[in-house]
Scaffold this motif. Structure first.
Motif, PDB file in Angstrom:
ATOM      1  N   THR A  32       0.849  -1.194   0.000  1.00  0.00           N
ATOM      2  CA  THR A  32       0.000   0.000   0.000  1.00  0.00           C
ATOM      3  C   THR A  32       0.883   1.242   0.000  1.00  0.00           C
ATOM      4  O   THR A  32       1.785   1.355   0.830  1.00  0.00           O
ATOM      5  CB  THR A  32      -0.897   0.032   1.257  1.00  0.00           C
ATOM      6  OG1 THR A  32      -1.474  -1.246   1.435  1.00  0.00           O
ATOM      7  CG2 THR A  32      -1.976   1.066   1.126  1.00  0.00           C
ATOM      8  N   LYS A  34       0.824   5.089   0.598  1.00  0.00           N
ATOM      9  CA  LYS A  34      -0.005   6.180   1.107  1.00  0.00           C
ATOM     10  C   LYS A  34       0.760   7.479   0.885  1.00  0.00           C
ATOM     11  O   LYS A  34       1.961   7.532   1.141  1.00  0.00           O
ATOM     12  CB  LYS A  34      -0.267   5.967   2.600  1.00  0.00           C
ATOM     13  CG  LYS A  34      -0.965   4.661   2.893  1.00  0.00           C
ATOM     14  CD  LYS A  34      -1.171   4.500   4.382  1.00  0.00           C
ATOM     15  CE  LYS A  34      -1.750   3.139   4.682  1.00  0.00           C
ATOM     16  NZ  LYS A  34      -1.797   2.886   6.121  1.00  0.00           N
ATOM     17  N   VAL A  76       3.903   6.889   3.093  1.00  0.00           N
ATOM     18  CA  VAL A  76       4.245   5.647   3.791  1.00  0.00           C
ATOM     19  C   VAL A  76       4.160   4.482   2.818  1.00  0.00           C
ATOM     20  O   VAL A  76       3.344   4.494   1.891  1.00  0.00           O
ATOM     21  CB  VAL A  76       3.249   5.445   4.963  1.00  0.00           C
ATOM     22  CG1 VAL A  76       3.048   4.002   5.273  1.00  0.00           C
ATOM     23  CG2 VAL A  76       3.701   6.198   6.191  1.00  0.00           C
ATOM     24  N   VAL A  78       3.545   0.409   2.971  1.00  0.00           N
ATOM     25  CA  VAL A  78       3.199  -0.705   3.865  1.00  0.00           C
ATOM     26  C   VAL A  78       3.197  -1.990   3.041  1.00  0.00           C
ATOM     27  O   VAL A  78       2.460  -2.101   2.060  1.00  0.00           O
ATOM     28  CB  VAL A  78       1.823  -0.507   4.520  1.00  0.00           C
ATOM     29  CG1 VAL A  78       1.500  -1.691   5.417  1.00  0.00           C
ATOM     30  CG2 VAL A  78       1.800   0.766   5.328  1.00  0.00           C
ATOM     31  N   GLU A  80       2.760  -6.220   2.984  1.00  0.00           N
ATOM     32  CA  GLU A  80       2.262  -7.370   3.736  1.00  0.00           C
ATOM     33  C   GLU A  80       2.803  -8.630   3.071  1.00  0.00           C
ATOM     34  O   GLU A  80       2.758  -8.763   1.853  1.00  0.00           O
ATOM     35  CB  GLU A  80       0.741  -7.376   3.748  1.00  0.00           C
ATOM     36  CG  GLU A  80       0.198  -6.347   4.713  1.00  0.00           C
ATOM     37  CD  GLU A  80      -1.262  -6.030   4.454  1.00  0.00           C
ATOM     38  OE1 GLU A  80      -2.090  -6.921   4.666  1.00  0.00           O
ATOM     39  OE2 GLU A  80      -1.534  -4.896   4.025  1.00  0.00           O
ATOM     40  N   ARG A  86       3.821  -7.658   8.563  1.00  0.00           N
ATOM     41  CA  ARG A  86       3.504  -6.389   7.914  1.00  0.00           C
ATOM     42  C   ARG A  86       4.664  -5.452   8.179  1.00  0.00           C
ATOM     43  O   ARG A  86       5.217  -5.431   9.282  1.00  0.00           O
ATOM     44  CB  ARG A  86       2.233  -5.858   8.571  1.00  0.00           C
ATOM     45  CG  ARG A  86       1.666  -4.587   8.009  1.00  0.00           C
ATOM     46  CD  ARG A  86       0.281  -4.397   8.643  1.00  0.00           C
ATOM     47  NE  ARG A  86      -0.335  -3.151   8.213  1.00  0.00           N
ATOM     48  CZ  ARG A  86      -0.090  -1.985   8.775  1.00  0.00           C
ATOM     49  NH1 ARG A  86       0.755  -1.890   9.777  1.00  0.00           N
ATOM     50  NH2 ARG A  86      -0.702  -0.900   8.329  1.00  0.00           N
ATOM     51  N   GLU A  87       5.069  -4.728   7.155  1.00  0.00           N
ATOM     52  CA  GLU A  87       6.201  -3.828   7.326  1.00  0.00           C
ATOM     53  C   GLU A  87       5.783  -2.413   6.959  1.00  0.00           C
ATOM     54  O   GLU A  87       5.148  -2.193   5.927  1.00  0.00           O
ATOM     55  CB  GLU A  87       7.360  -4.285   6.439  1.00  0.00           C
ATOM     56  CG  GLU A  87       8.619  -3.515   6.688  1.00  0.00           C
ATOM     57  CD  GLU A  87       9.775  -4.052   5.886  1.00  0.00           C
ATOM     58  OE1 GLU A  87       9.522  -4.707   4.868  1.00  0.00           O
ATOM     59  OE2 GLU A  87      10.928  -3.813   6.284  1.00  0.00           O
ATOM     60  N   TRP A  88       6.152  -1.473   7.791  1.00  0.00           N
ATOM     61  CA  TRP A  88       5.733  -0.073   7.609  1.00  0.00           C
ATOM     62  C   TRP A  88       6.984   0.755   7.404  1.00  0.00           C
ATOM     63  O   TRP A  88       7.905   0.695   8.212  1.00  0.00           O
ATOM     64  CB  TRP A  88       4.993   0.333   8.878  1.00  0.00           C
ATOM     65  CG  TRP A  88       4.362   1.677   8.881  1.00  0.00           C
ATOM     66  CD1 TRP A  88       3.073   1.979   8.563  1.00  0.00           C
ATOM     67  CD2 TRP A  88       4.980   2.913   9.272  1.00  0.00           C
ATOM     68  NE1 TRP A  88       2.849   3.326   8.723  1.00  0.00           N
ATOM     69  CE2 TRP A  88       4.001   3.912   9.153  1.00  0.00           C
ATOM     70  CE3 TRP A  88       6.249   3.266   9.698  1.00  0.00           C
ATOM     71  CZ2 TRP A  88       4.263   5.244   9.458  1.00  0.00           C
ATOM     72  CZ3 TRP A  88       6.504   4.594   9.999  1.00  0.00           C
ATOM     73  CH2 TRP A  88       5.512   5.573   9.866  1.00  0.00           C
ATOM     74  N   ASN A  90       8.435   4.623   6.647  1.00  0.00           N
ATOM     75  CA  ASN A  90       8.169   6.051   6.532  1.00  0.00           C
ATOM     76  C   ASN A  90       8.937   6.601   5.329  1.00  0.00           C
ATOM     77  O   ASN A  90      10.147   6.452   5.252  1.00  0.00           O
ATOM     78  CB  ASN A  90       8.645   6.708   7.832  1.00  0.00           C
ATOM     79  CG  ASN A  90       8.311   8.177   7.865  1.00  0.00           C
ATOM     80  OD1 ASN A  90       7.999   8.770   6.837  1.00  0.00           O
ATOM     81  ND2 ASN A  90       8.375   8.757   9.043  1.00  0.00           N
ATOM     82  N   CYS A  91       8.244   7.217   4.394  1.00  0.00           N
ATOM     83  CA  CYS A  91       8.916   7.690   3.177  1.00  0.00           C
ATOM     84  C   CYS A  91       8.961   9.211   3.110  1.00  0.00           C
ATOM     85  O   CYS A  91       8.892   9.796   2.030  1.00  0.00           O
ATOM     86  CB  CYS A  91       8.220   7.145   1.932  1.00  0.00           C
ATOM     87  SG  CYS A  91       8.212   5.384   1.864  1.00  0.00           S
TER      88      CYS A  91
END
Lengths: 187, 305
Positions: A32, A34, A76, A78, A80, A86-88, A90-91
């Motif tokens: 994903t 965002k 962001v 994300v 899966e 799940r990995e998040w 920050n961009c």
């Protein structure tokens, strides 16, 4: 390992589900992106979506890509994975190239690799095909018949020669050489 | 002469056969008895069961739906219209069919695979390994790690092991019906069989009274009676006692094992000897997961369970 890594999970490298043995399965199942349509922090993410996202989706039909615009929030990524993790990421203020790089990492790994401290860089389930060493391994069968205490087996494996023995040896050698000289003279 | 209306109708296309060329136009004398017999047998079999129109060969569901829509002069979405015609009983029946097909493929292929690589192992042990390999737990683990859990439409959440295992079987079933047998077998090889990699088969195999078994096996393959011999001992009469027993047959070592007493050491040694004889020693050669599908499927035909 620093203090901040004290509670980091540790483990060994492994392939989920024996991946690659039968066929290779990409482990990223969903990603994903965002981003904000206005803020400067999302600039790189927006560039990526405009220029490269469609190609990425075409090249990786096994990854479901969701794009989620939201107002005035940090961009962001994300990911899966098939193992349920799940990995998040920050961009914030990432360039297009950086987004590409992180997405490539997500695509090729099998879970959030930053969340695992590798104890070793290799792993095997079968450390030795010969089996573990035991006191009986390669033992000579002769020793089964020995009655202990035995003089021969009680001796140390290597005993250094005493000074006397060394002297006697030297003397014997000298005597031999002298004998040779005498013989030569007699001729 | 009694001839039922029905049988005459059935036989009318055959009429030219009854009358040969160069003969008078009459119905041959054998026709009536045959029709009578046919009729009698038909009566004996009872009325023919009524079959749904959809079981006929000339049936195209999509075309029927399309025509239904047009006939009523409506413009419904065909997918939604199809949903309206689906009942729960049909879904259950289809599901079961798919699951059963998948199960047959999975069991058939894994059995063939094990028999190909472990030809010397007795059938009962192969079956026990296969049972573990295709247990609900194992298949559920596969289904979960292949991302099937997200796609299951089910009222239960979180999904039970049984549901996931059934899903895996149904997916193999759908692969069979859509891509053919070879693809389905390859799928089973790539995902189910590869779980055998680096697995110690001894974990899945229980042998009771190994020494007695070993005697039988030695008799079966015509080698000498197994004979246990103590080949090493250490720390006798202490809590850390260790015995090393070797099993000899025709003066050749066929297995050795350790134990805290001589009796356990004999059992372990016999177990190791059996592993050797049945072709899954501790340092077993790894399975070849790139094996051709035909080789294993041939195996299955030769040795039906």
């Amino acid at each position: 390992m620093s203090n901040s890594h004290l509670f980091l999970k540790s483990g060994f490298p492994k392939a989920p589900l024996q991946n690659g043995l039968g066929r290779y399965i990409g482990q990223l199942k969903r990603v994903t992106l965002k981003f904000c349509k206005e803020s400067g922090a999302s600039r790189g993410m927006r560039d990526f979506i405009e220029r490269e996202l469609v190609d990425f989706a075409k090249e990786n039909p096994g990854v479901v890509v969701y794009v989620k615009p939201r107002r005035h929030r940090t961009p962001v990524l994300v990911g899966e994975y098939l193992n349920g993790t799940r990995e998040w990421i920050n961009c914030r203020n990432f360039t297009k190239e950086e987004v590409t790089k992180w997405l490539e990492l997500m695509r090729t790994q099998s879970g959030p690799s930053g969340a695992l401290r590798l104890r070793k860089m290799w792993h095997t389930d079968v450390p030795s095909i010969q089996g573990p060493w035991t006191p009986f391994t390669l033992k000579s069968p002769e020793t089964n018949l020995v009655v202990f205490p035995s003089e021969e087996h009680s001796k140390p494996l290597f005993v250094e020669k005493s000074a006397t023995e060394k002297l006697i040896e030297l003397f014997q050698k000298q005597k031999l050489e002298d004998g040779d000289l005498d013989k030569n003279r007699a001729k | 002469m009694f001839l039922s209306k029905h049988s005459v109708r059935v036989l009318r296309p055959l009429y030219p056969l009854f009358v040969k060329e160069g003969q008078t136009r009459e119905i041959k004398r054998w026709v009536a008895p045959v029709l009578k017999e046919v009729n009698k047998r038909k009566k004996k079999m009872g009325p023919e069961p009524e079959r749904p129109r959809s079981s006929f060969i000339e049936w195209n569901y999509n075309a029927e739906l399309f025509a239904f829509n047009k006939r009523l002069k409506e413009d419904m979405d065909l997918a939604k219209l199809q949903q309206a015609f689906v009942h729960r009983s049909y879904i259950i029946q289809e599901e079961q069919k798919q699951r059963a097909n998948g199960e047959t493929i999975i069991n058939g292929y894994t059995e063939g695979f094990l028999k190909f690589f472990l030809p010397k192992m007795p059938a009962s042990l192969v079956a026990s390994v296969q049972k573990q390999l295709t247990s609900d737990q194992a298949l559920a683990y596969l289904a979960e790690n292949l991302g099937m859990g997200d796609l299951v439409l089910s009222s239960e959440f979180p999904l039970q092991e049984g549901t996931l295992a059934d899903t895996f079987k149904a997916v193999v079933g759908s692969l069979l019906s859509s891509s053919g047998e070879e693809k389905a077998y390859t799928f089973v090889r790539d995902f189910v069989c590869t779980q055998l990699n680096q697995k110690d088969l001894a974990e899945w195999i229980e042998i009771e009274k190994p020494f007695e078994q070993l005697k039988e096996v030695c008799n079966g393959i015509n080698i000498g009676e197994p004979e246990p011999r103590l080949i090493g001992e250490s720390a006798k009469n202490t809590v850390l006692a260790a015995y090393n027993v070797g099993i000899y047959s025709d003066k050749k070592l066929i297995g050795s094992g350790f134990g805290e007493s001589i009796a356990t050491a004999i059992d372990v040694a016999a177990y190791n000897a059996l592993r050797e004889l049945w072709g899954f020693p501790e340092n077993m050669k790894p399975f070849d997961f790139n094996i051709q599908i035909e080789k294993v499927s041939k195996m299955k035909v030769v040795n039906p369970s």
